[in-house]
Design an enzyme around this catalytic site. Sequence first.
Site, PDB file in Angstrom:
ATOM      1  CG  LEU A 128      -1.957  -1.317   1.412  1.00  0.00           C
ATOM      2  CD1 LEU A 128      -2.593  -1.040   2.516  1.00  0.00           C
ATOM      3  CD2 LEU A 128      -2.632  -1.219   0.234  1.00  0.00           C
ATOM      4  N   GLY A 181       1.028  -5.431   0.932  1.00  0.00           N
ATOM      5  CA  GLY A 181       0.041  -5.541  -0.174  1.00  0.00           C
ATOM      6  C   GLY A 181       0.410  -6.072  -1.404  1.00  0.00           C
ATOM      7  CG  ASN A 237       6.101  -5.767   5.685  1.00  0.00           C
ATOM      8  OD1 ASN A 237       5.103  -5.418   5.212  1.00  0.00           O
ATOM      9  ND2 ASN A 237       7.393  -4.939   5.593  1.00  0.00           N
ATOM     10  CD  GLU A 238       0.272  -5.743   6.372  1.00  0.00           C
ATOM     11  OE1 GLU A 238      -0.188  -5.606   5.085  1.00  0.00           O
ATOM     12  OE2 GLU A 238       1.180  -6.662   6.728  1.00  0.00           O
TER      13      GLU A 238
END
Length: 281
Positions: free
Chosen positions: A87, A132, A154-155
């Site tokens: 994102l 994303g 890996n957010e």
Amino acid sequence: MMRSKLLSLVPCATGPFRTMSTTTKLTTVEVNDKTGIATLTMNRPPVNGLNLDLLRDLRQSIAEIEGNKSRGLILTSSNPTIFSAGLDIMEMYKPDKERVRAFWTALQDAWLALYGSSVPTAAAINGHSPAGGCLLATSCEYRVMLPKFTIGLNETKLGIVAPMWFMSSFLSVLPRREAERALNQGRMFTTDEALQIGLVDEAAGTKEEALEKCAQFIGTFAKVNPIARALTKQQFRAAELEQLESERAQDLEKFLFFINQPAVQKGLGIYLESLKKKAKN
């Protein structure tokens, strides 16, 4: 929606597939006239960051591929080292109220279209694929990855919580225990590690080889009734698709609430500064 997708699988009465190439601003669709397989290429320099415009183009291109009665879809990137960096942070950092709503809605649309596509889907992962980018790859039915790259959600390392439908794509590929640990750690897997745990299905030495392996996978459905195959796939994925469809408004509000938290905005700002420093060095 499902009825229109299934109708698109009825053989075309106008003749065989034709070689064609259509280009939108940020994606390209090429259909092979021999195999009937469409290659959907992301082309948003420098890293295929998923912003509002790219997400809308992805959704439009998937609809075009289904409308062209293609026999399958291969998702890949024009960037030689990045599949998709995920994102676009700039869509979430100090966001415009209306644009950020449109952005998240476009992300929902793109995922629903890809995860629920009526045609067989495969990802030729020819570069790094965090967050994303991993979501797009795991939304496909098959993944072929080039060596020396990484993939994962890996957010948590960015201070972001992946929504449940991100996790659903991950869980459709990995065992629950492996997926939970990786999500909590924000872990990125190398190609070899991803292959070992089943996050990707095959490795390839070149992009051309990856595309060929994806085409071979799609070719395994050549003698399978396309409507029966599509219905079977969509029944397998129905719970996840229907959950997001029924909770779209709540999912959007959760995202807006979370992304506007001061701590989250501060974290995004720090991350952007780190990217600027890397660019200078």
